[in-house]
Design a protein around this motif. Structure first.
Motif, PDB file in Angstrom:
ATOM      1  N   MET B 115       0.647  -1.261  -0.235  1.00  0.00           N
ATOM      2  CA  MET B 115      -0.085  -0.253   0.130  1.00  0.00           C
ATOM      3  C   MET B 115       0.949   1.626   0.466  1.00  0.00           C
ATOM      4  O   MET B 115       1.706   1.436   0.551  1.00  0.00           O
ATOM      5  CB  MET B 115      -0.574   0.209   1.379  1.00  0.00           C
ATOM      6  CG  MET B 115      -2.199  -0.951   1.343  1.00  0.00           C
ATOM      7  SD  MET B 115      -3.531  -1.090   2.540  1.00  0.00           S
ATOM      8  CE  MET B 115      -3.104  -1.982   4.295  1.00  0.00           C
ATOM      9  N   THR B 281      -6.229  -2.838  -2.478  1.00  0.00           N
ATOM     10  CA  THR B 281      -6.699  -1.671  -1.671  1.00  0.00           C
ATOM     11  C   THR B 281      -7.125   0.179  -2.693  1.00  0.00           C
ATOM     12  O   THR B 281      -7.838   0.574  -2.020  1.00  0.00           O
ATOM     13  CB  THR B 281      -6.294  -1.882  -0.191  1.00  0.00           C
ATOM     14  OG1 THR B 281      -5.191  -1.593  -1.038  1.00  0.00           O
ATOM     15  CG2 THR B 281      -6.340  -2.860   0.869  1.00  0.00           C
ATOM     16  N   GLY B 282      -6.385  -0.568  -3.939  1.00  0.00           N
ATOM     17  CA  GLY B 282      -6.332   0.807  -4.496  1.00  0.00           C
ATOM     18  C   GLY B 282      -7.427   1.513  -5.250  1.00  0.00           C
ATOM     19  O   GLY B 282      -8.434   0.474  -5.394  1.00  0.00           O
ATOM     20  N   ALA B 348      -6.329  -2.484   7.283  1.00  0.00           N
ATOM     21  CA  ALA B 348      -7.044  -1.142   7.575  1.00  0.00           C
ATOM     22  C   ALA B 348      -8.430  -1.168   8.130  1.00  0.00           C
ATOM     23  O   ALA B 348      -8.795  -0.701   9.243  1.00  0.00           O
ATOM     24  CB  ALA B 348      -6.910  -0.876   6.093  1.00  0.00           C
ATOM     25  N   CYS B 359     -12.533   5.474  -0.530  1.00  0.00           N
ATOM     26  CA  CYS B 359     -11.008   6.179   0.038  1.00  0.00           C
ATOM     27  C   CYS B 359     -10.385   7.918  -1.457  1.00  0.00           C
ATOM     28  O   CYS B 359      -9.327   8.902  -0.314  1.00  0.00           O
ATOM     29  CB  CYS B 359      -9.417   5.198  -0.543  1.00  0.00           C
ATOM     30  SG  CYS B 359     -10.901   3.752  -0.061  1.00  0.00           S
ATOM     31  N   GLY B 364     -10.689  12.220   1.208  1.00  0.00           N
ATOM     32  CA  GLY B 364      -9.305  10.735   1.674  1.00  0.00           C
ATOM     33  C   GLY B 364     -10.224   9.943   2.695  1.00  0.00           C
ATOM     34  O   GLY B 364     -11.572  10.372   3.194  1.00  0.00           O
ATOM     35  N   CYS B 365      -9.982   9.685   3.062  1.00  0.00           N
ATOM     36  CA  CYS B 365     -10.685   8.741   4.260  1.00  0.00           C
ATOM     37  C   CYS B 365     -10.282   9.227   5.511  1.00  0.00           C
ATOM     38  O   CYS B 365      -9.531   9.913   5.860  1.00  0.00           O
ATOM     39  CB  CYS B 365      -8.966   7.264   4.878  1.00  0.00           C
ATOM     40  SG  CYS B 365     -10.162   6.171   5.066  1.00  0.00           S
ATOM     41  N   GLN B 366     -11.599   9.037   5.808  1.00  0.00           N
ATOM     42  CA  GLN B 366     -12.160  10.243   7.336  1.00  0.00           C
ATOM     43  C   GLN B 366     -12.228   9.440   8.434  1.00  0.00           C
ATOM     44  O   GLN B 366     -11.572  10.072   9.383  1.00  0.00           O
ATOM     45  CB  GLN B 366     -14.276   9.674   6.766  1.00  0.00           C
ATOM     46  CG  GLN B 366     -14.466   8.496   7.310  1.00  0.00           C
ATOM     47  CD  GLN B 366     -14.600   7.539   6.101  1.00  0.00           C
ATOM     48  OE1 GLN B 366     -14.494   7.881   4.947  1.00  0.00           O
ATOM     49  NE2 GLN B 366     -14.761   6.221   6.919  1.00  0.00           N
ATOM     50  N   VAL B 367     -11.236   8.075   8.207  1.00  0.00           N
ATOM     51  CA  VAL B 367     -10.467   7.787   9.616  1.00  0.00           C
ATOM     52  C   VAL B 367      -9.582   7.877   9.759  1.00  0.00           C
ATOM     53  O   VAL B 367      -8.472   7.324  10.054  1.00  0.00           O
ATOM     54  CB  VAL B 367     -11.283   6.384   9.959  1.00  0.00           C
ATOM     55  CG1 VAL B 367     -12.866   6.701  10.626  1.00  0.00           C
ATOM     56  CG2 VAL B 367     -10.897   5.243   9.021  1.00  0.00           C
ATOM     57  N   ILE B 369      -6.603   6.199   6.697  1.00  0.00           N
ATOM     58  CA  ILE B 369      -6.474   5.447   6.786  1.00  0.00           C
ATOM     59  C   ILE B 369      -5.790   5.511   5.436  1.00  0.00           C
ATOM     60  O   ILE B 369      -4.615   5.933   4.790  1.00  0.00           O
ATOM     61  CB  ILE B 369      -6.833   3.777   6.156  1.00  0.00           C
ATOM     62  CG1 ILE B 369      -7.353   3.507   7.635  1.00  0.00           C
ATOM     63  CG2 ILE B 369      -5.827   2.412   5.732  1.00  0.00           C
ATOM     64  CD1 ILE B 369      -8.599   2.801   7.858  1.00  0.00           C
ATOM     65  N   THR B 370      -6.164   5.927   4.417  1.00  0.00           N
ATOM     66  CA  THR B 370      -5.529   6.658   2.765  1.00  0.00           C
ATOM     67  C   THR B 370      -6.111   7.882   2.684  1.00  0.00           C
ATOM     68  O   THR B 370      -7.110   7.990   1.621  1.00  0.00           O
ATOM     69  CB  THR B 370      -7.006   5.595   1.492  1.00  0.00           C
ATOM     70  OG1 THR B 370      -8.167   5.553   2.108  1.00  0.00           O
ATOM     71  CG2 THR B 370      -6.753   3.898   1.863  1.00  0.00           C
TER      72      THR B 370
END
Ligand code: SF4
Ligand code: SF4
Lengths: 465, 426
Positions: B115, B281-282, B348, B359, B364-367, B369-370
């Motif tokens: 990743m 994941t991408g 993740a 993502c 981008g990711c709200q938590v 990660i991405t």
């Protein structure tokens, strides 16, 4: 030799592209997610946080949603549900307060074939003109029936370089419509039937229901895209007359002669009109519409021997054929294609496949199963925000009602849809290392079937008792 | 503490608390969470395992999803075996079976997939690297370069060489115990990588030696490789720069994946890494994820059987990835013929991913990660993330041991290719 820039004429070459542009929905669409907060708990939480952060307004009122769902005047008390993308962070942060679920109106969308997800996909494609992209892998069911049970191949290293939608080398999505003689007879060269090249292997098929606006939108879009639309309507419309494929019958031959079209279709099931139409319209491509069922292969061979220029094979709007025990058109298309190949006839005719072609991936998959190109039908109405009123399966009684639209708006939505499907077709072809969609036709070897792979790979694994 | 700090701290604490509480089901099963592959229960079960290091005790389904095929319709035979003590079960696998080259063994049949920096936050990358070190396994850089911050973990970091060659330098090859050639990836088989302009911040641009806020494309395929012989040159190049490195070849799952595997073996690969079409994941076009290349469940037996028939199966390591979500998936992949698995999505999920797929939207990711958003990235503290990932793999190890002990198998290596231990559900 040194070229003199003054004398070099600019190239007329224009790379094929479809001009998409944002064309927002005109009728409100359901919110995908339903967001709600337990109001008393929300108020209590705000009071608690006010103490915790010493009335620091910025911190207390900083919201868990980065998409602005709580950005309205009343914050979480009146969430702006249309902005929710279902990320679930609000539920993670405040599980005792927040609920997020798929809305009932979203779940009710479509019918037994059109899933809410598929309807949303078409709406998004038609409104944005952009390929759907998401992160973190695939989220749907494993394989399945019909087109879902087919995977397309990719090529690891030994292949031509790719184009992709970002453009390097050109990948052609053009297909030819018309009869292709297997040899050239110079004595009949003037009388050989014409062929037409269309830039994307998709036409608009007959609409199950349509208003003048919808038909106009289809006509304008077909003309812009350089493709065709099938219509039973005999009078050519004001929009895109050159792109019309009329469906001829005994009574309409004279009219067709007066206003000839490049392509005509006729119902082979109802009448044996080929000789008459081909005789009366020597410069038109004559295509027989044939329902897919048990005898379709035999009928296709007979018609091809008779000289038809193309076959339009169709299933119902849910992609099932008309056999006594209906099967998916992917299976019946393969049978017809293979029978024509076996009889040495396949290269002579064009095959258009329609019925249940509702997602971009269905285009390459139908072509792998043996079609040259596809026709779309209910998908047009979905893109134009028609209303689902029940089941859409039956061609004669499809429960979908068009809404009033501006034809120009509708045409752009359809152009967007074609643009996005074209780009996705290129993704599939480039992954395979193919530079021409014509090479994909019937190339089952470049696909993988769920049912076959399952039996090969899980061979020897006992069934659970 | 400034307001920004307070805001980050507030949300960070809330997210962390939330993912600890949700698996208890005190607030019910969140209706909008999950999908057929990663069901709400599976996501919550993964949160729980990442918290406790143990299997969920409240009945949450932690073994399978609900996709209706593949791993989800495979189960285990459950009678006629003499159970052994699960503590005695050995989960280690070798990553080099050739006679030459460094011998590397990992204590569990799992390592972390690629990743890239830029597609994920540095903090998440660090969490993964730290977890790999603690577990004595590996994680892969992905194709976005090798940030200085992960150099301290280099003995547990695989350097990925992909077509964009981002951040591929002599020293990053020399750091690596394993170099991974990414020919293709399951998320977008046969298509190149694409990092959207918004994510190309100054740090990402510097790392990838490119311009800020300009979309970056990795072409497909390697334009210097059109044959197995060309690939061999690639392997030779790496071996020249770093003779100690093992070479992994990551490919997708086309119809001829068995041929690709044998070609990679003869070109000198130590590890053949097949990445199935459903995983990744991408961010990728939906059409690619669903429709291109075969799922890993079908590719593993095809490759395993072919390598066996060619008489080279015991000379090469077969690693599977792309849709491996649980310990049961790993055990099933091994029973189908793999030596071990690469996972990424599950890591993740361990740190709060909801598998929502957003993502690439907005920031981008709200938590955290991405994303490369400086505020969101801070939701993942590397130490916290490390603990969660280690806990998840610890819980998985317990499940793997339990499965193996139930069949009386002393080593996970004995499970390889044991399709007779599986059953199919309709
Ligand atoms: S689910 Fe995500 S997008 Fe929807 S309201 Fe909650 S935080 Fe916002
Ligand atoms: S946006 Fe974040 S939570 Fe959603 S799928 Fe991507 S990484 Fe997971």
């Amino acid at each position: 030799m040194v070229l003199d820039p003054e004398t070099v004429k600019p190239s007329k070459y224009e790379r094929f592209r479809i001009e998409t542009k944002p064309t927002p929905h005109v009728y409100q669409i359901p919110n995908k997610f339903d967001v709600s907060a337990r109001k008393v708990r929300l108020a209590a939480m705000l009071v608690r946080e006010a103490f915790q952060f010493k009335l620091n307004k910025e911190v207390v009122l900083s919201r868990p949603c980065i998409y602005g769902v709580f950005g309205g005047r009343f914050g979480g008390f009146k969430p702006l549900k249309h902005k929710c993308v279902g990320c679930m962070r609000c539920v993670q942060e405040y599980p005792h307060i927040m609920t997020v679920k798929h809305s009932d109106s979203y779940k009710r969308l479509g019918d037994s074939f059109w899933t809410p997800e598929a309807v949303f996909t078409i709406w998004n494609e038609a409104s944005t003109g952009k390929i759907p992209v998401k992160g973190m892998g695939y989220k749907g069911a494993f394989g399945g029936e019909g087109f879902d049970g087919i995977w397309t191949d990719m090529s690891e290293i030994v292949r031509p370089t790719r184009d992709g939608v970002y453009g390097r080398e050109y990948i052609s999505t053009s297909v030819d419509v018309g009869r292709k003689p297997t040899s050239v007879d110079f004595s009949k060269i003037d009388r050989s039937s014409p062929t037409i090249t269309i830039p994307v292997p998709i036409i608009f098929d007959k609409l199950p229901a349509g208003s003048g606006d919808v038909r106009a939108a289809v006509g304008i879009a077909a003309e812009k895209l350089g493709t065709f639309y099938v219509s039973r309507q005999r009078t050519p419309f004001d929009f895109g007359p050159a792109s019309l494929i009329p469906v001829g019958d005994e009574e309409s031959i004279q009219e067709l002669v007066e206003r000839p079209s490049a392509i005509v279709e006729y119902d082979a099931e109802k009448s044996d009109l080929f000789e008459k139409l081909a005789g009366a319209l020597p410069s038109s491509i004559v295509i027989a519409r044939v329902p897919l069922r048990e005898d379709a292969g035999m009928v296709a061979c007979k018609l091809t021997r008779q000289g038809v220029h193309g076959l339009h094979l169709y299933g119902d709007y849910h992609g099932q054929d008309y056999s006594k025990e209906p099967k998916h058109i992917s299976a019946s298309l393969k049978e017809v294609h293979q029978q024509l190949v076996k009889e040495g006839l396949r290269d002579q005719v064009t095959i258009i496949a329609s019925g249940g072609i509702t997602l971009a991936e269905h285009v390459p998959k139908a072509i792998i199963c043996g079609a040259d190109l596809v026709g779309i039908d209910t998908t047009i109405l979905v893109a134009l925000q028609s209303e689902f009123r029940g089941e859409t399966r039956d061609r004669a009684n499809c429960q979908m009602k068009p809404r009033k639209i501006d034809p120009e708006w509708g045409a752009q939505r359809l152009v967007n849809l074609f643009g996005v499907w074209h780009d996705q077709l290129i993704e599939i072809l480039s992954a395979m290392g193919m530079r021409d969609v014509r090479r994909l036709r019937g190339d089952i070897g470049r696909s993988m079937m769920d049912a076959e792979l399952r039996e090969q790979s899980f061979k020897g694994i006992a069934w659970a008792t | 503490m400034g307001n920004l700090e307070l805001i980050v701290e507030k949300h960070s604490e809330r997210i962390h608390h939330g993912i600890e509480v949700l698996p208890s089901l005190r607030h019910g099963l969140p209706e909008g969470l999950g999908n057929k592959r990663w069901t709400a229960e599976l996501i919550l079960a993964t949160y729980e395992m990442a918290l406790t290091g143990d299997l969920p005790k409240n009945g949450l389904e932690y073994r399978t999803g609900n996709s209706g095929g593949g791993f989800d319709v495979l189960g285990w035979k459950n009678n006629g075996f003499a159970r052994i003590d699960q503590e005695s079960v050995d989960l280690s696998i070798p990553l080099n079976k050739r006679e030459d080259g460094k011998k590397i063994t990992i204590p569990l049949p799992i390592y972390g997939g690629g990743m890239s920096f830029g597609s994920i936050s540095l903090n998440f990358m660090l969490a993964r690297a730290r977890a790999a070190k603690r577990l004595d396994t590996f994680m892969s850089t992905g194709e976005g370069g090798y940030p200085d911050e992960i150099v301290p973990y280099r003995d547990h970091v695989i350097t990925q060489v992909a077509t964009g060659m981002f951040g591929v330098r002599e020293e990053t090859i020399q750091y690596a115990p394993i170099v991974e050639f990414k020919y293709a990836q399951g998320a977008k088989p046969g298509l190149g990588g694409h990092l959207l302009a918004d994510k190309v911040t100054s740090e990402v641009a510097k790392m990838r030696e490119s311009s800020m806020f300009t979309s970056l494309y990795s072409p497909f395929p390697f334009h210097s490789v059109y044959s197995v012989e060309d690939h061999k040159k690639h392997v030779d190049w790496i071996k020249t720069v770093n003779p100690r490195a093992l070479v992994s070849v990551k490919v997708s799952t086309p119809t001829d994946v068995d041929m690709v595997a044998i070609g990679s073996y003869y070109a000198g690969a130590n590890i053949i890494h097949i990445d199935g079409g459903y995983g990744g994941t991408g961010a990728a076009p939906e059409i690619a994820k669903k429709n291109i290349a075969m799922p890993i469940e079908y590719a593993i037996p095809k490759v395993h059987d072919y390598l066996v028939s060619e008489g080279v199966r015991d000379d090469v390591v077969l690693i599977a990835s792309g849709g491996i979500r649980t310990a049961d998936d790993i055990a099933k992949a091994i029973a189908l013929g793999a030596d071990g698995c690469v996972v990424a999505t599950a890591e993740a999920v361990a740190v709060g991913c909801t598998h929502c797929g957003n993502c690439e939207r907005g920031r981008g990711c709200q938590v955290g990660i991405t994303t490369t958003d400086p505020e969101l990235s801070r939701f993942i503290d590397p130490e916290w993330g490390e603990t969660r990932i280690v806990n998840l793999f610890t819980a998985w190890s317990k499940r793997l041991r339990s499965i193996l002990a139930g069949f009386g198998l002393e080593s996970v290596r004995d499970l390889r290719g044991r399709r007779d231990l599986l059953v199919r559900y309709k």
